[in-house]
Every structure is written in structure tokens, then in C-alpha cells.
Design a protein around this motif. Structure first.
Motif, PDB file in Angstrom:
ATOM      1  N   ALA A   1       7.660 -37.758  53.270  1.00  0.00           N
ATOM      2  CA  ALA A   1       7.495 -36.849  54.075  1.00  0.00           C
ATOM      3  C   ALA A   1       7.971 -37.111  55.316  1.00  0.00           C
ATOM      4  CB  ALA A   1       5.886 -36.450  54.111  1.00  0.00           C
ATOM      5  N   SER A   2       8.301 -35.987  56.109  1.00  0.00           N
ATOM      6  CA  SER A   2       9.051 -36.261  57.287  1.00  0.00           C
ATOM      7  C   SER A   2       8.179 -36.724  58.574  1.00  0.00           C
ATOM      8  CB  SER A   2       9.595 -34.659  57.741  1.00  0.00           C
ATOM      9  OG  SER A   2       8.806 -33.944  58.054  1.00  0.00           O
ATOM     10  N   SER A   3       7.077 -36.842  58.376  1.00  0.00           N
ATOM     11  CA  SER A   3       5.799 -37.053  59.533  1.00  0.00           C
ATOM     12  C   SER A   3       5.315 -38.554  59.234  1.00  0.00           C
ATOM     13  CB  SER A   3       5.181 -35.893  59.846  1.00  0.00           C
ATOM     14  OG  SER A   3       4.254 -36.221  60.796  1.00  0.00           O
TER      15      SER A   3
ATOM     16  N   ARG B   1       7.993 -25.869  47.966  1.00  0.00           N
ATOM     17  CA  ARG B   1       8.448 -27.389  47.942  1.00  0.00           C
ATOM     18  C   ARG B   1       8.383 -28.449  48.982  1.00  0.00           C
ATOM     19  NH1 ARG B   1      12.948 -27.780  42.992  1.00  0.00           N
ATOM     20  NH2 ARG B   1      11.708 -27.099  41.555  1.00  0.00           N
ATOM     21  N   ARG B   2       8.767 -27.797  50.365  1.00  0.00           N
ATOM     22  CA  ARG B   2       8.323 -28.499  51.438  1.00  0.00           C
ATOM     23  C   ARG B   2       7.064 -28.752  52.032  1.00  0.00           C
ATOM     24  NH1 ARG B   2      11.605 -27.279  57.172  1.00  0.00           N
ATOM     25  NH2 ARG B   2      10.303 -29.170  58.523  1.00  0.00           N
ATOM     26  N   ALA B   3       6.332 -27.618  51.787  1.00  0.00           N
ATOM     27  CA  ALA B   3       4.894 -27.799  52.010  1.00  0.00           C
ATOM     28  C   ALA B   3       4.264 -28.796  50.981  1.00  0.00           C
ATOM     29  CB  ALA B   3       4.273 -26.504  51.631  1.00  0.00           C
ATOM     30  N   LEU B   4       4.522 -28.884  49.633  1.00  0.00           N
ATOM     31  CA  LEU B   4       3.988 -29.930  48.794  1.00  0.00           C
ATOM     32  C   LEU B   4       4.868 -31.320  49.217  1.00  0.00           C
ATOM     33  CD1 LEU B   4       4.547 -27.928  45.773  1.00  0.00           C
ATOM     34  CD2 LEU B   4       2.327 -28.586  46.630  1.00  0.00           C
ATOM     35  N   ASP B   5       5.976 -31.466  49.597  1.00  0.00           N
ATOM     36  CA  ASP B   5       6.557 -32.854  49.915  1.00  0.00           C
ATOM     37  C   ASP B   5       5.963 -33.243  51.210  1.00  0.00           C
ATOM     38  OD1 ASP B   5       8.121 -33.037  47.966  1.00  0.00           O
ATOM     39  OD2 ASP B   5       9.825 -32.147  49.155  1.00  0.00           O
ATOM     40  N   ASN B   6       5.208 -32.331  52.126  1.00  0.00           N
ATOM     41  CA  ASN B   6       4.659 -32.682  53.543  1.00  0.00           C
ATOM     42  C   ASN B   6       3.045 -32.947  53.312  1.00  0.00           C
ATOM     43  OD1 ASN B   6       6.327 -32.943  55.936  1.00  0.00           O
ATOM     44  ND2 ASN B   6       7.259 -31.561  54.510  1.00  0.00           N
ATOM     45  N   GLY B   7       2.434 -32.681  52.062  1.00  0.00           N
ATOM     46  CA  GLY B   7       1.142 -32.971  51.780  1.00  0.00           C
ATOM     47  C   GLY B   7       0.140 -31.958  51.735  1.00  0.00           C
ATOM     48  N   LEU B   8       0.860 -30.470  51.733  1.00  0.00           N
ATOM     49  CA  LEU B   8       0.003 -29.503  51.534  1.00  0.00           C
ATOM     50  C   LEU B   8      -0.199 -29.185  50.094  1.00  0.00           C
ATOM     51  CD1 LEU B   8       1.024 -26.852  54.712  1.00  0.00           C
ATOM     52  CD2 LEU B   8      -0.626 -28.763  54.630  1.00  0.00           C
TER      53      LEU B   8
ATOM     54  N   LEU C   1       5.649 -22.774  58.684  1.00  0.00           N
ATOM     55  CA  LEU C   1       5.157 -23.878  57.950  1.00  0.00           C
ATOM     56  C   LEU C   1       5.064 -24.996  58.719  1.00  0.00           C
ATOM     57  CD1 LEU C   1       4.472 -25.514  55.448  1.00  0.00           C
ATOM     58  CD2 LEU C   1       7.193 -25.840  54.829  1.00  0.00           C
ATOM     59  N   ASP C   2       6.103 -25.311  59.659  1.00  0.00           N
ATOM     60  CA  ASP C   2       6.005 -26.457  60.654  1.00  0.00           C
ATOM     61  C   ASP C   2       4.877 -26.276  61.516  1.00  0.00           C
ATOM     62  OD1 ASP C   2       8.224 -27.490  59.505  1.00  0.00           O
ATOM     63  OD2 ASP C   2       9.462 -26.674  61.257  1.00  0.00           O
ATOM     64  N   GLN C   3       4.355 -24.949  61.961  1.00  0.00           N
ATOM     65  CA  GLN C   3       3.388 -24.914  62.720  1.00  0.00           C
ATOM     66  C   GLN C   3       1.995 -25.477  62.145  1.00  0.00           C
ATOM     67  OE1 GLN C   3       2.389 -21.067  65.302  1.00  0.00           O
ATOM     68  NE2 GLN C   3       1.506 -20.607  63.390  1.00  0.00           N
ATOM     69  N   ALA C   4       1.855 -24.720  60.938  1.00  0.00           N
ATOM     70  CA  ALA C   4       0.668 -25.205  60.118  1.00  0.00           C
ATOM     71  C   ALA C   4       0.701 -26.536  59.832  1.00  0.00           C
ATOM     72  CB  ALA C   4       0.721 -24.533  58.758  1.00  0.00           C
ATOM     73  N   LEU C   5       1.600 -27.397  59.629  1.00  0.00           N
ATOM     74  CA  LEU C   5       1.655 -28.896  59.475  1.00  0.00           C
ATOM     75  C   LEU C   5       1.699 -29.632  60.862  1.00  0.00           C
ATOM     76  CD1 LEU C   5       5.010 -29.167  57.539  1.00  0.00           C
ATOM     77  CD2 LEU C   5       2.874 -29.533  56.439  1.00  0.00           C
ATOM     78  N   GLN C   6       1.927 -28.892  61.789  1.00  0.00           N
ATOM     79  CA  GLN C   6       1.413 -29.579  63.334  1.00  0.00           C
ATOM     80  C   GLN C   6       0.248 -29.706  63.270  1.00  0.00           C
ATOM     81  OE1 GLN C   6       3.655 -27.879  66.404  1.00  0.00           O
ATOM     82  NE2 GLN C   6       3.039 -29.499  67.794  1.00  0.00           N
ATOM     83  N   VAL C   7      -0.706 -28.425  63.187  1.00  0.00           N
ATOM     84  CA  VAL C   7      -2.028 -28.439  63.196  1.00  0.00           C
ATOM     85  C   VAL C   7      -2.839 -29.264  62.301  1.00  0.00           C
ATOM     86  CG1 VAL C   7      -3.904 -26.859  63.290  1.00  0.00           C
ATOM     87  CG2 VAL C   7      -2.094 -26.147  64.103  1.00  0.00           C
ATOM     88  N   ALA C   8      -2.204 -29.413  61.168  1.00  0.00           N
ATOM     89  CA  ALA C   8      -2.956 -30.253  60.112  1.00  0.00           C
ATOM     90  C   ALA C   8      -2.807 -31.637  60.200  1.00  0.00           C
ATOM     91  CB  ALA C   8      -2.518 -29.816  58.632  1.00  0.00           C
ATOM     92  N   ARG C   9      -1.850 -32.273  60.704  1.00  0.00           N
ATOM     93  CA  ARG C   9      -1.499 -33.549  60.843  1.00  0.00           C
ATOM     94  C   ARG C   9      -2.469 -34.275  61.817  1.00  0.00           C
ATOM     95  NH1 ARG C   9       4.599 -32.519  60.549  1.00  0.00           N
ATOM     96  NH2 ARG C   9       5.113 -32.885  58.214  1.00  0.00           N
ATOM     97  N   GLY C  10      -3.260 -35.067  61.119  1.00  0.00           N
ATOM     98  CA  GLY C  10      -4.199 -35.828  61.996  1.00  0.00           C
ATOM     99  C   GLY C  10      -5.391 -34.764  62.814  1.00  0.00           C
ATOM    100  N   PHE C  11      -5.621 -33.777  62.253  1.00  0.00           N
ATOM    101  CA  PHE C  11      -6.489 -32.849  62.766  1.00  0.00           C
ATOM    102  C   PHE C  11      -7.949 -33.380  63.188  1.00  0.00           C
ATOM    103  CE2 PHE C  11     -10.056 -29.633  62.378  1.00  0.00           C
ATOM    104  CZ  PHE C  11      -9.649 -29.010  63.278  1.00  0.00           C
TER     105      PHE C  11
END
Length: 341
Positions: A25-27, A67-74, A274-284
Motif C-alpha cells: 500500500a502507498s501509505s 483494486r486500488r481500494a483493496l490494495d490500500n486496505g478498504l 478514493l484518495d479523499q476517503a483514504l485520507q480520512v480513514a488513515r489513522g482516523f
């Protein structure tokens, strides 16, 4: 539950959640996973909405988003038999090839109210999704007065869903609805009378709902008390809440995630969203009581008449009202007078 008790319930949920980082994952920040009621499953705090994932002109874009969502943990994927004439499920099925199915907690919904129609829709969904089982199967759009009693009547949809679980086609069972908290409570009570317990329930949970005919105030406490998985949806009300100019998209997501929910399902139709959702979800981390109060104060006036919750106050979001044939032979009993917007 009052606001403080809700925040305490959310904090308890956060304590029990796990942090998950997909290899590659990228983050560096992980995506939080939360308990799905009593199922023992851990699902990503944000889920990928099934309707929006089937709207791209090029299906390869849909596949790349999933696939990008799954690769990043969603890992939570939402879908429905009727979304985009089946394209949402077809594209998701293609995305889940090449080992991606094992990364996903896969959910879809059916509309049929009788057993035969429901069974046909379940099998068609499995074929489109290219899988032999669903992690969660849900009865879609419980929005009609007769839905609860008809669902549990002999020869109807709950028989098909329970049979699907017994046959290994579905691991867990739930229902969804966007119209009325009273309808959700009636469905839960009818299930209890029939000796059945749902694993999950899906409903709108957002900054506007908190003020008007509220699922948050009436249904959420029941689900938390009974440890039924809470699937929050419409954090932005199909983008309509953003039209109020009172809150931003990240604020909408953060508010919904600060409730004691298992997952917040949001529409993701571009890489930017997708990036917006990931930004909110990471370390929420949940909003503070003061931050929640500030958001509710900003939205109170706009929310008071439900004008930014069209799914409650119009037929705009009622797919089975516009297409009663999806319900099957019981359509006339479920919804005897379909209306157009």
C-alpha cells in the motif's frame, strides 16, 4: 443514548478496532478495521459504495478503483443486484479476479420479496460477482409498510436468504433501507418475533439525519445494544448534503465515522474521491464532543425539513418504487401504488 453515550460507544469501538496495512500500500498509515457486530469479522471503517463503482464509461476504470481500494486496505465492498443494470456487480466480479476476492469482504443486496425471485437474484449476483459465496447478503430497500411481515411470511424472501446461508452462498444476513427509522425498528421487531437475528443493518447516518426523523437517534442505539453490525450509508446524502454549503465532504465522512458504526459506505467514482476517503480513514480518530456539536450547529437550520435528505422525503432514491418488477410477484402487495417523482 445521548451524545456523550454515543461518543463513549464509539471510543469503545475504536479501542477494539485493529489497524491494517496492506502489503505494498502507498501509505505508511494503516486503515482502521472495526468489528461487524457479533460476527467476529473485522471490516475497514470506510467501504466502497457499489452504485458509483458502476458508473464509469470505461469498465477498466471501475476495476482499477476497486483494486486500488483493496490494495490500500478498504476491504468492505458494497453492491446490489439492481445497480446499473447489473454492471456494478459485473465490473466488481472482474476486479475480484487474480486473487483480489481474498482481500474483500463482499456484500450485495437483492430486491425480490418472494422466495423464487430472491433465489434467482442471489444466483445471478453470485455469477456476476464471479464468486461462490457472499460475505454478507442483504434485503434491499425495506421501505414499504408491509415489508417486514411479508419478508418473514412462508414462501418469501427470508426463506431464500436463510437457505442461501445454509447452502454456503452467504455467510451473514442483513437488511437495508433509507426511508424511515420506524420501518427499521419494525423489521427488527418482526425478526425477533420470528426467532431471527440479523447480523447487520444498513441505514443513512449523516449530519442531516441527526436533526430530522433520525436513524441515529432511533435505530442506532438499538443496534449498538444488540451488537448488530451497523453499516452507515449516504454520509453526503448522494452529494445533496454538500449542496447545502454547510459542510465539506471530509467533514461529512468524519462525522459519520465518529458514530459507533462498523463501516461508513461512501460513493467512490474517481481516484480523487478514493484518495479523499483514504485520507480520512488513515489513522482516523473520532471527533471530539465539541467538534460534533459545531458540525450539528452548522447543519441544524438546513436539516430541519429534510430538504437535503431526498431519500427520506421523495421517491428519488426508491429504485423498487420506480421498478416494481424487481420485487417480483409480490410487488402489488408490497407497494400497491408505485409513484414517480
Amino acid at each position: 443514548m445521548n451524545r456523550r453515550e454515543f461518543l463513549e460507544a464509539t471510543l469503545a469501538l475504536m479501542v477494539s478496532q485493529t489497524a491494517f496495512a496492506e502489503t505494498g500500500a502507498s501509505s505508511a498509515q494503516p486503515i482502521a478495521r472495526r468489528k461487524l457486530g457479533r460476527t467476529g469479522e473485522q471490516i475497514s471503517c470506510i467501504g466502497v459504495g457499489g452504485f458509483h463503482i458502476g458508473t464509469q464509461k470505461d469498465e477498466n476504470e471501475s476495476i482499477q478503483l476497486i483494486r486500488r481500494a483493496l490494495d490500500n486496505g478498504l476491504n468492505f465492498l458494497d453492491n446490489c443486484w439492481d445497480y446499473n443494470e447489473g454492471q456494478s456487480e459485473i465490473r466488481m466480479g472482474k476486479a475480484l479476479r487474480d486473487g483480489y476476492r481474498s482481500k474483500a469482504f463482499l456484500m450485495t443486496k437483492i430486491d425480490g420479496r418472494d422466495r423464487k425471485t430472491a433465489e434467482a437474484q442471489i444466483d445471478e449476483s453470485l455469477e456476476r460477482l464471479q464468486t461462490d459465496h457472499l460475505d454478507l447478503l442483504q434485503l434491499h430497500e425495506v421501505i414499504y409498510e408491509k415489508d417486514p411481515e411479508l419478508a418473514f411470511a412462508k414462501g418469501n424472501v427470508m426463506e431464500a436468504m436463510i437457505a442461501a446461508r445454509k447452502a454456503g452462498k452467504a455467510r451473514f444476513l442483513g437488511f437495508t433501507g433509507h426511508k424511515s427509522p420506524a420501518m427499521h425498528l419494525k423489521m427488527l421487531e418482526t425478526a425477533k418475533k420470528n426467532g431471527f437475528r440479523f447480523d447487520a443493518v444498513q441505514m443513512p447516518l449523516n449530519v442531516m439525519d441527526a436533526h430530522f426523523d433520525s436513524f441515529e437517534k432511533r435505530v442506532l442505539p438499538v443496534l449498538v445494544r444488540e451488537e448488530i453490525g451497523v453499516l452507515g450509508m449516504k454520509p453526503m446524502g448522494g452529494k445533496i448534503i454538500l449542496d447545502s454549503k454547510t459542510v465539506t465532504a471530509p467533514e461529512c465522512l468524519r462525522y459519520s465515522l465518529s458514530l459507533p458504526v462498523s463501516v461508513v459506505i461512501t460513493g467512490i467514482d474517481t481516484m480523487e474521491r478514493l484518495d479523499q476517503a483514504l485520507q480520512v480513514a488513515r489513522g482516523f480518530k473520532p471527533l471530539s464532543e465539541k467538534e460534533v456539536a459545531a458540525l450539528l450547529a452548522k447543519t441544524e437550520k438546513a436539516a430541519k425539513d429534510g430538504s437535503f435528505e431526498k431519500y427520506k422525503t421523495s421517491q428519488r432514491f426508491d429504485g423498487t418504487t420506480k421498478n416494481p418488477e424487481w420485487l417480483g410477484p409480490l410487488a402489488a402487495q408490497v407497494n400497491p401504488q408505485p409513484q414517480k417523482n
